[in-house]
Design a protein around this motif. Structure first.
Motif, mmCIF file in Angstrom:
data_model
loop_
_atom_site.group_PDB
_atom_site.id
_atom_site.type_symbol
_atom_site.label_atom_id
_atom_site.label_comp_id
_atom_site.label_asym_id
_atom_site.label_seq_id
_atom_site.Cartn_x
_atom_site.Cartn_y
_atom_site.Cartn_z
ATOM 1 N N MET B 62 0.903 -1.530 0.106
ATOM 2 C CA MET B 62 0.309 -0.336 -0.041
ATOM 3 C C MET B 62 0.823 1.355 -0.369
ATOM 4 S SD MET B 62 -2.969 0.092 2.242
ATOM 5 C CE MET B 62 -4.496 -0.747 0.699
ATOM 6 N N PRO B 63 2.024 1.610 1.068
ATOM 7 C CA PRO B 63 2.811 3.012 1.111
ATOM 8 C C PRO B 63 3.069 3.037 -0.677
ATOM 9 C CG PRO B 63 2.953 1.434 3.193
ATOM 10 C CD PRO B 63 2.468 0.441 1.733
ATOM 11 N N LYS B 67 2.504 6.649 -2.003
ATOM 12 C CA LYS B 67 3.718 7.621 -2.148
ATOM 13 C C LYS B 67 3.347 8.042 -3.640
ATOM 14 C CE LYS B 67 8.420 5.594 -3.614
ATOM 15 N NZ LYS B 67 9.163 5.310 -4.091
ATOM 16 N N LEU B 68 2.705 6.820 -4.677
ATOM 17 C CA LEU B 68 2.758 7.112 -5.672
ATOM 18 C C LEU B 68 2.076 8.370 -6.308
ATOM 19 C CD1 LEU B 68 3.026 6.593 -9.013
ATOM 20 C CD2 LEU B 68 1.108 5.507 -8.694
ATOM 21 N N HIS B 69 0.626 8.071 -5.457
ATOM 22 C CA HIS B 69 -0.047 9.395 -5.486
ATOM 23 C C HIS B 69 0.085 11.051 -4.478
ATOM 24 C CE1 HIS B 69 -4.357 10.907 -4.121
ATOM 25 N NE2 HIS B 69 -3.831 11.418 -3.150
ATOM 26 N N LEU B 70 0.686 10.865 -3.896
ATOM 27 C CA LEU B 70 1.630 12.310 -3.097
ATOM 28 C C LEU B 70 2.619 12.746 -4.666
ATOM 29 C CD1 LEU B 70 1.670 11.097 0.089
ATOM 30 C CD2 LEU B 70 0.254 12.847 -1.041
ATOM 31 N N LEU B 102 -5.083 7.225 4.909
ATOM 32 C CA LEU B 102 -4.487 6.456 3.644
ATOM 33 C C LEU B 102 -5.708 7.925 2.852
ATOM 34 C CD1 LEU B 102 -5.495 3.610 3.009
ATOM 35 C CD2 LEU B 102 -3.676 3.923 3.149
ATOM 36 N N LEU B 103 -4.496 8.552 1.876
ATOM 37 C CA LEU B 103 -4.569 9.482 1.196
ATOM 38 C C LEU B 103 -4.972 9.833 0.041
ATOM 39 C CD1 LEU B 103 -1.128 11.676 2.491
ATOM 40 C CD2 LEU B 103 -3.943 12.275 2.921
ATOM 41 N N SER B 104 -4.612 8.039 -0.617
ATOM 42 C CA SER B 104 -5.245 8.249 -1.814
ATOM 43 C C SER B 104 -6.694 7.598 -1.824
ATOM 44 C CB SER B 104 -4.608 6.703 -2.515
ATOM 45 O OG SER B 104 -3.189 6.841 -2.312
ATOM 46 N N GLU B 105 -7.685 7.800 -3.394
ATOM 47 C CA GLU B 105 -9.379 7.693 -3.590
ATOM 48 C C GLU B 105 -8.968 5.976 -2.497
ATOM 49 O OE1 GLU B 105 -12.738 7.901 -5.833
ATOM 50 O OE2 GLU B 105 -10.385 8.709 -6.926
ATOM 51 N N GLN B 151 6.789 -4.750 -6.362
ATOM 52 C CA GLN B 151 7.627 -4.691 -5.327
ATOM 53 C C GLN B 151 8.112 -2.764 -5.894
ATOM 54 O OE1 GLN B 151 8.927 -6.513 -2.886
ATOM 55 N NE2 GLN B 151 7.620 -8.442 -3.719
ATOM 56 N N GLU B 152 9.198 -2.305 -4.965
ATOM 57 C CA GLU B 152 9.220 -0.881 -4.665
ATOM 58 C C GLU B 152 10.045 -0.137 -6.963
ATOM 59 O OE1 GLU B 152 10.146 1.055 -1.925
ATOM 60 O OE2 GLU B 152 10.023 2.566 -3.256
ATOM 61 N N GLY B 153 9.833 0.143 -7.106
ATOM 62 C CA GLY B 153 9.629 0.960 -8.749
ATOM 63 C C GLY B 153 9.212 0.360 -9.643
ATOM 64 N N GLU B 154 8.050 -1.324 -9.235
ATOM 65 C CA GLU B 154 7.171 -1.370 -10.261
ATOM 66 C C GLU B 154 6.431 -0.355 -11.305
ATOM 67 O OE1 GLU B 154 7.061 -5.991 -10.579
ATOM 68 O OE2 GLU B 154 6.679 -5.503 -8.368
ATOM 69 N N LEU B 155 5.923 -0.153 -9.933
ATOM 70 C CA LEU B 155 4.429 1.348 -10.552
ATOM 71 C C LEU B 155 5.112 1.857 -11.750
ATOM 72 C CD1 LEU B 155 2.766 1.618 -7.648
ATOM 73 C CD2 LEU B 155 1.651 0.756 -10.105
#
Lengths: 202, 164
Positions: B62-63, B67-70, B102-105, B151-155
């Motif tokens: 989830m983080p 992170k992506l959202h922000l 959580l800040l994402s929708e 994993q980190e970086g995949e998104l």
């Protein structure tokens, strides 16, 4: 010489491109036999069951809330169909280093619920991959044929994980009942939300 | 042990606090509403993560979505809870959203286990296992679907792929 290397490169590229698209068995495929360790320490194979007409194979685990919700229904499936020639075999294919999924946890669960069917550990996860099991509980109904055991149904147990009293479609029972009366399986494949099988890190 | 009347009082209090101090709105949606939301916006890349409060790998990844959202204004992140399939109690999901800040929708899919129903309508290759993530670029029709913990970086890599 270099031509050989190019060929090798093309071949391995083709192989890696192909591999992720492998999704396990489809309806009608011949299922592989296995030799997996049961909670009593002995190995179990499909081939051990000389009189079985088929199997209800359930990829299951200990901690998943869906597995918990379905546990009594899994026990009832074996009770209903073992004497009719379709014994149930449960397999835990989860990474056994994840919490609650070790062989000892399997032993405890089988004891706690007085399992009358095998609860096997797929330690290498090879059988789950071969069958294409993805979530838990994920059922494969197998039917004996001259060529071996053929896949007759893949999917969920019924249409209501929440509450057994509100079930309207019993997919696994319908499939086995159809096989018993030599009729066409009415619904051959279903999908349901569930826990992922916890795969070991590649 | 609380008495039954205390239990009811507790439940009422939980509802009041969950609606009163909620950092953001959590909406219940149908599959139709979700599908429409995914396809109608061409201005941003749609990132839809399917999760549940009981799903450990979902909570772990989830983080990455937060992170992506922000950090990436090009994307619209939606965290779609599948909890209602097993337990029709949105309060649990709302409490989770509040606890994790959580800040994402966050959306709650108000559907339950179907006989060959809506899973295919979201994504044909989806087995139904959680977590799962769908990334859609409506400008060029490119989409990616991943049915496992990221994993980190995949998104970021997947977003680049649909953005080409």
């Amino acid at each position: 010489m270099w031509k050989g290397w190019i060929l090798l490169g093309v071949l391995s590229a083709a192989l890696t491109a192909f591999m992720p698209s492998f999704t396990g068995y489809e309806i009608g495929d011949t299922a592989t036999d296995f030799k997996l360790k049961n909670v009593d320490g002995k190995s179990v194979s499909l081939g051990d069951y000389k009189d079985a007409k088929g199997f209800i194979l359930v990829f299951d685990c200990n901690t998943c809330p869906y597995s918990k919700a379905y546990n009594s229904r899994i026990i009832a499936l074996n009770d209903k169909y073992v004497s009719k020639g379709y014994p149930l075999i449960a397999i835990n294919a989860s990474d056994n280093s994840s919490p609650g999924e070790s062989s000892d946890d399997n032993i405890n669960k089988a004891k706690k619920h007085s399992y009358k069917f095998p609860y096997l550990t797929d330690e290498t996860q090879e059988i789950a991959r071969a069958y294409g099991a993805t979530n838990t509980p994920h059922v494969f109904v197998l039917n004996r044929s001259r060529q071996g055991f053929r896949v007759a149904y893949i999917g969920t147990i019924d249409d209501n994980a929440r509450n057994p009293d509100n079930v309207t479609r019993r997919f696994v029972e319908d499939a086995v009942d159809a096989l018993l009366s030599e009729k066409e399986v009415p619904v051959k494949k279903t999908k349901a939300i569930g826990c992922t099988i916890k795969w070991k890190p590649a | 042990m609380p008495t039954p009347s205390q239990n009811i009082l507790l439940a009422v209090l939980l509802v009041i606090t969950s609606t009163g101090t909620q950092t953001q709105e959590v909406n219940l949606v149908s599959v139709e509403q979700l599908q429409k939301a995914i396809i109608e916006d061409e201005s941003k890349i749609q990132v839809i993560n399917f999760w549940a409060t009981w799903c450990a790998p979902c909570v772990k990844e989830m983080p990455l979505f937060e992170k992506l959202h922000l950090s990436d204004g090009r994307v619209h992140v939606r965290l779609v809870s599948m909890d209602m399939d097993l337990d029709p109690n949105p309060v649990k999901v709302m409490a989770f959203v509040r606890r994790k800040k959580l800040l994402s929708e966050v959306l709650i899919l108000n559907e339950k286990n179907p006989p060959n129903g809506w899973i295919d309508r979201i994504e044909k290759t989806w087995s139904g296992a959680l977590p799962a993530t769908l990334i859609v670029n409506n400008r060029n029709g490119k989409r990616r679907f991943i049915e496992r913990q990221l994993q980190e970086g995949e998104l970021e890599k997947l977003i680049d792929e649909v953005n080409k």
